[in-house]
Write a protein that holds these residues in place. Structure first.
Motif, PDB file in Angstrom:
ATOM      1  N   SER A   1      62.326  94.923  48.314  1.00  0.00           N
ATOM      2  CA  SER A   1      61.317  94.611  49.231  1.00  0.00           C
ATOM      3  C   SER A   1      61.036  92.971  49.195  1.00  0.00           C
ATOM      4  O   SER A   1      61.901  92.225  48.759  1.00  0.00           O
ATOM      5  N   ASP A   2      60.062  92.580  49.721  1.00  0.00           N
ATOM      6  CA  ASP A   2      59.726  91.226  49.912  1.00  0.00           C
ATOM      7  C   ASP A   2      58.672  90.924  48.527  1.00  0.00           C
ATOM      8  O   ASP A   2      57.608  91.439  48.719  1.00  0.00           O
TER       9      ASP A   2
ATOM     10  N   GLN B   1      49.866  89.126  47.777  1.00  0.00           N
ATOM     11  CA  GLN B   1      48.771  88.928  48.655  1.00  0.00           C
ATOM     12  C   GLN B   1      47.592  89.503  48.067  1.00  0.00           C
ATOM     13  O   GLN B   1      47.108  91.059  48.531  1.00  0.00           O
TER      14      GLN B   1
ATOM     15  N   PRO C   1      49.626  95.110  53.006  1.00  0.00           N
ATOM     16  CA  PRO C   1      49.782  94.765  51.902  1.00  0.00           C
ATOM     17  C   PRO C   1      48.422  94.678  50.750  1.00  0.00           C
ATOM     18  O   PRO C   1      47.661  95.149  51.308  1.00  0.00           O
TER      19      PRO C   1
ATOM     20  N   TYR D   1      54.893  89.916  49.393  1.00  0.00           N
ATOM     21  CA  TYR D   1      54.210  91.071  49.592  1.00  0.00           C
ATOM     22  C   TYR D   1      53.269  91.381  48.413  1.00  0.00           C
ATOM     23  O   TYR D   1      52.024  91.836  48.596  1.00  0.00           O
TER      24      TYR D   1
END
Length: 269
Positions: free
Chosen positions: A63-64, A70, A108, A67
């Motif tokens: 995943s990112d 946040q 998020p 993210y």
């Protein structure tokens, strides 16, 4: 030796640019066009599919990273309440989705209390190391080597939690959860562990009261979150097998947290 001289009088000069072959040029142009077009389409197909494959697998397993950071103060407070007091969480445990780029994506953490984050696990892990060093200092056992061992010990405990959750997902045929999600769930353990270590620093007997409750809270929290992941990803449902794995995850919190909560210079314990 006469190649570089000009044309001699009375001697016809050979043509420098011979007449091109119309058939050869036709075949060459058509062949090169076909080759360029074919290789271009084939390369684009390979590179395009490879890029999509890599991106899909990266987003699936990792995943990112941005993210998971946040967050804001309100989220951190509410998330700590859910982690440390899961019995009082009256809302749902599922994550909120939103359409992004024609497909569903999870909101998020700043917009979803059930979303996993890495801010709290990393901060809790660092706090655990600091508190462990303070506890050793109060006992007169502090040393850089002991602090390094506690750091490694914490990493081993985190790795054990991640492997426990990963094996549970694989046993159910659901190994597609992003690795950073699992790292976040396993790292929340240090939030409760810090509370128990603080109790030990304040009053040694308070530790023996807080540690069992911490193990129980973390077991309930991980069961709730893992149950949501299992039920969301697994295609075939086996209630007895699911419940057994969830029970193992809950019970495993007791030896893991007790081992991490034992602040000492002993490399075994």
């Amino acid at each position: 030796m006469y190649n570089n001289l000009g044309a001699q009088p009375g001697v016809p000069r050979p043509p420098t640019n011979p007449q091109p072959n119309p058939f050869g040029n036709s075949f060459y142009g058509a062949g090169s066009g076909l080759i360029r077009g074919g290789l271009g389409a084939y390369g684009e197909k390979i590179l395009g599919s490879s890029s999509e494959y890599v991106q899909s697998n990266i987003s699936r397993y990792f995943s990112d990273p941005q993210y998971y950071f946040q967050v804001n103060d309100q989220y951190v407070r509410n998330k700590l309440k859910v982690v440390l007091l899961p019995f009082l969480h009256r809302g749902h445990w599922t994550r909120i989705t939103e359409p992004v780029g024609g497909r569903l994506s999870y909101k998020p953490p700043i917009y979803d209390i059930n979303a996993p984050d890495l801010y709290i696990p990393f901060m809790a892990f660092g706090t655990y190391v600091v508190l462990a060093g303070l506890s050793l200092g109060l006992q007169g056992l502090f040393s850089p080597e002991a602090l390094n061992w506690l750091f490694v010990k914490g990493l081993l405990g985190w790795f054990t939690e991640v492997m426990l959750l990963k094996i549970a997902l694989l046993s159910m045929g659901s190994g597609e959860a992003p690795l950073l999600d699992i790292m976040a769930y396993g790292g929340y353990t240090f939030a409760g562990l810090c509370l128990a270590v603080i109790g030990k620093i304040i009053w040694s007997y308070l530790y023996y009261f807080l540690m069992p409750w911490t193990c129980l809270w973390m077991g309930v929290f991980l069961v709730k979150t893992t149950k949501r992941v299992l039920y969301a990803e697994v295609r075939t449902y086996d209630s007895s097998r699911h419940n057994l794995l969830l029970l193992i995850i809950a019970v495993a919190q007791f030896p893991i947290l007790l081992w991490l909560g034992n602040i000492s210079v002993n490399w075994v314990l």
